[in-house]
Design a protein around this motif. Structure first.
Motif, PDB file in Angstrom:
ATOM      1  N   ILE A  80      -3.488   7.728  -5.295  1.00  0.00           N
ATOM      2  CA  ILE A  80      -3.499   6.329  -5.443  1.00  0.00           C
ATOM      3  C   ILE A  80      -2.107   5.971  -5.429  1.00  0.00           C
ATOM      4  O   ILE A  80      -1.103   6.277  -6.125  1.00  0.00           O
ATOM      5  CB  ILE A  80      -4.096   5.886  -6.850  1.00  0.00           C
ATOM      6  CG1 ILE A  80      -5.412   6.530  -7.193  1.00  0.00           C
ATOM      7  CG2 ILE A  80      -3.944   4.426  -7.119  1.00  0.00           C
ATOM      8  CD1 ILE A  80      -6.360   5.793  -6.105  1.00  0.00           C
ATOM      9  N   LEU A  81      -1.747   4.988  -4.403  1.00  0.00           N
ATOM     10  CA  LEU A  81      -0.454   4.594  -3.980  1.00  0.00           C
ATOM     11  C   LEU A  81       0.034   3.580  -4.988  1.00  0.00           C
ATOM     12  O   LEU A  81       1.307   3.297  -5.409  1.00  0.00           O
ATOM     13  CB  LEU A  81      -0.266   4.290  -2.568  1.00  0.00           C
ATOM     14  CG  LEU A  81      -0.383   5.399  -1.578  1.00  0.00           C
ATOM     15  CD1 LEU A  81      -0.589   4.830  -0.143  1.00  0.00           C
ATOM     16  CD2 LEU A  81       0.238   6.596  -1.879  1.00  0.00           C
ATOM     17  N   SER A  82      -0.881   2.424  -5.082  1.00  0.00           N
ATOM     18  CA  SER A  82      -0.607   1.262  -5.892  1.00  0.00           C
ATOM     19  C   SER A  82      -1.573   0.566  -6.426  1.00  0.00           C
ATOM     20  O   SER A  82      -2.946   0.896  -5.634  1.00  0.00           O
ATOM     21  CB  SER A  82       0.507   0.134  -5.329  1.00  0.00           C
ATOM     22  OG  SER A  82      -0.050  -0.298  -4.101  1.00  0.00           O
ATOM     23  N   GLU A  83      -1.933  -0.325  -7.440  1.00  0.00           N
ATOM     24  CA  GLU A  83      -2.695  -1.067  -7.904  1.00  0.00           C
ATOM     25  C   GLU A  83      -2.355  -2.381  -8.406  1.00  0.00           C
ATOM     26  O   GLU A  83      -1.175  -2.331  -9.072  1.00  0.00           O
ATOM     27  CB  GLU A  83      -3.464  -0.300  -8.970  1.00  0.00           C
ATOM     28  CG  GLU A  83      -3.013   0.282 -10.128  1.00  0.00           C
ATOM     29  CD  GLU A  83      -3.980   1.064 -11.127  1.00  0.00           C
ATOM     30  OE1 GLU A  83      -4.985   0.678 -11.383  1.00  0.00           O
ATOM     31  OE2 GLU A  83      -3.269   2.280 -11.597  1.00  0.00           O
ATOM     32  N   GLU A  84      -2.991  -3.225  -8.001  1.00  0.00           N
ATOM     33  CA  GLU A  84      -2.874  -4.619  -8.641  1.00  0.00           C
ATOM     34  C   GLU A  84      -3.809  -5.140  -9.367  1.00  0.00           C
ATOM     35  O   GLU A  84      -5.257  -5.108  -8.672  1.00  0.00           O
ATOM     36  CB  GLU A  84      -2.464  -5.509  -7.595  1.00  0.00           C
ATOM     37  CG  GLU A  84      -1.158  -5.128  -6.549  1.00  0.00           C
ATOM     38  CD  GLU A  84      -1.076  -6.080  -5.395  1.00  0.00           C
ATOM     39  OE1 GLU A  84      -1.834  -6.796  -5.310  1.00  0.00           O
ATOM     40  OE2 GLU A  84      -0.601  -5.366  -4.428  1.00  0.00           O
ATOM     41  N   GLY A  85      -4.009  -5.552 -10.646  1.00  0.00           N
ATOM     42  CA  GLY A  85      -5.033  -5.945 -11.325  1.00  0.00           C
ATOM     43  C   GLY A  85      -6.057  -4.973 -11.520  1.00  0.00           C
ATOM     44  O   GLY A  85      -5.578  -3.543 -11.799  1.00  0.00           O
TER      45      GLY A  85
END
Length: 164
Positions: A80-85
């Protein structure tokens, strides 16, 4: 001893994604849904992929192609590289990830920015943008076999540089 979950959480499969794939529980975050969808590919659970897709994705869903891709690959991990919300109290989220797999001993990375939203209170995959190399674009028109060779030899392309 329990097998570790393919999603890379470090937890046993039974305590991680198995309840989702068996529909005993629903993922509470977009990230949890993403991880469980990765497990579905790794384990060939194509029905789960369909059920956790939004209405637009379901219309375009090709179960046979998804099954072939899932079964032809050896799934080797997800990052998982990034998450938003995408939290429990949110209605939408984005998860950027790299899914690692190999086919015939050749390794590949599937890089995607996946959009999720709650539909009737449950997280669903809505859309994704796949990252990959940009297409090759020619600066010049393609040289035909019978055209003069661009090297300037005066020969036809097929008898000159094309034959090399």
């Amino acid at each position: 001893m329990s097998e570790l979950c393919p999603c890379g959480s470090g937890l046993a499969f039974e305590a991680c994604c198995e309840p989702f794939l068996l529909e005993r529980q629903k993922p509470r975050t977009a990230k949890a849904l993403m991880r469980s969808r990765y497990c579905a590919y790794a384990m060939g659970s194509v029905d789960y992929l369909y059920k956790t897709s939004g209405p637009k994705v379901r219309k375009e869903f090709d179960a046979e192609s998804s099954r072939k891709w899932a079964e032809s690959a050896k799934w080797t991990g997800i990052e998982i590289l990034s998450e938003e919300g995408g939290g429990e109290k949110e209605d939408s989220g984005v998860v950027e990830f790299l899914a690692h797999y190999s086919v015939n001993e050749t390794s590949f990375d599937h890089h995607e920015r996946a959009e999720f939203a709650k539909v009737d209170g449950e997280w669903c995959f809505i859309d994704g943008k796949i990252f990959g190399p940009d297409p090759v674009r020619r600066d010049q028109p393609k040289v035909g076999r019978n055209d003069p060779c661009p090297c300037g030899s005066g020969k036809k392309f097929k008898k000159c540089c094309s034959a090399a």
